[in-house]
Design a protein around this motif. Structure first.
Motif, PDB file in Angstrom:
ATOM      1  N   UNK A  11       0.795  -1.321  -0.094  1.00  0.00           N
ATOM      2  CA  UNK A  11       0.719   0.184  -0.500  1.00  0.00           C
ATOM      3  C   UNK A  11       1.314   1.069   0.006  1.00  0.00           C
ATOM      4  N   UNK A  12       1.657   1.635   0.683  1.00  0.00           N
ATOM      5  CA  UNK A  12       3.422   2.420   1.446  1.00  0.00           C
ATOM      6  C   UNK A  12       3.712   2.343  -0.413  1.00  0.00           C
ATOM      7  N   UNK A  19      -0.548   4.956  -7.711  1.00  0.00           N
ATOM      8  CA  UNK A  19      -1.021   3.868  -8.816  1.00  0.00           C
ATOM      9  C   UNK A  19      -2.202   3.913  -8.106  1.00  0.00           C
ATOM     10  N   UNK A  20      -3.825   4.046  -8.244  1.00  0.00           N
ATOM     11  CA  UNK A  20      -4.447   4.197  -7.684  1.00  0.00           C
ATOM     12  C   UNK A  20      -5.608   3.056  -7.522  1.00  0.00           C
ATOM     13  N   UNK A  26      -5.398  -3.177  -3.004  1.00  0.00           N
ATOM     14  CA  UNK A  26      -4.720  -3.655  -1.776  1.00  0.00           C
ATOM     15  C   UNK A  26      -5.474  -3.062  -0.953  1.00  0.00           C
ATOM     16  N   UNK A  27      -6.327  -2.256  -0.794  1.00  0.00           N
ATOM     17  CA  UNK A  27      -6.737  -1.863   0.582  1.00  0.00           C
ATOM     18  C   UNK A  27      -8.458  -2.439   0.613  1.00  0.00           C
ATOM     19  N   UNK A  32     -10.695  -6.793   4.239  1.00  0.00           N
ATOM     20  CA  UNK A  32     -10.792  -8.030   4.832  1.00  0.00           C
ATOM     21  C   UNK A  32     -10.063  -8.937   5.187  1.00  0.00           C
ATOM     22  N   UNK A  33      -9.169  -8.338   5.654  1.00  0.00           N
ATOM     23  CA  UNK A  33      -7.898  -8.804   6.332  1.00  0.00           C
ATOM     24  C   UNK A  33      -8.496  -8.858   7.872  1.00  0.00           C
TER      25      UNK A  33
END
Length: 149
Positions: A11-12, A19-20, A26-27, A32-33
């Motif tokens: 994410x970082x 890179x949207x 990733x978000x 979900x995690x």
């Protein structure tokens, strides 16, 4: 390294690269995690198996949504779902080819002595355990039906 730590680093990197598309996928994984970690009866750290199941669930949701959007001629929404699916699939184990899955299912049929579609439940139980994370349940079900018919 835990999947959550890997996702945080990715994410970082995606944020720095602006890179949207990747960031959105990733978000979704991170959400979900976090949701899986707060579910009832789950220990603090998720096992690899649980992480794979979470990723498979996300991938399945994206595939189903993409199919719906495709049939409704919503190419804009279809593209978003496919982009997110590609990001999610990066973190899933390599998926097996249909022939490899069929070979494992044939072994499961032989070990259970299944002879008709009525024995599908027995075969599915064994096949799902052996193929967890390596292919989706829909593929397993299709192959079992073909082989038992």
């Amino acid at each position: 390294m835990m999947l959550q730590e890997i996702i945080d680093k990715e994410i970082k990197t995606a944020m720095l690269a602006r890179n949207n598309v990747r960031l959105r996928g990733l978000r979704a994984i991170k959400a979900a995690i976090l949701l899986a970690r707060t579910e009832k009866g789950v220990s603090e750290d998720l096992t690899k198996e649980v992480e794979v199941k979470v990723l498979q669930r996300l991938a399945k949701q994206r595939r189903e949504s993409a199919d719906i959007f495709k049939t409704q001629n919503r190419e804009d929404l279809y593209a978003i779902e496919i982009e997110e699916l590609e990001v999610i699939e990066e973190f899933l184990p390599k998926q097996m080819a249909r022939e490899e899955v069929a070979a494992i299912i044939k072994n499961a049929i032989a070990s259970t002595g299944a002879s008709s579609i009525k024995d599908m439940g027995k075969v599915m139980g064994i096949a799902n355990k052996e193929l967890a994370g390596k292919t989706d349940g829909k593929t397993i079900s299709e192959i079992v039906k073909e082989l038992l018919s």
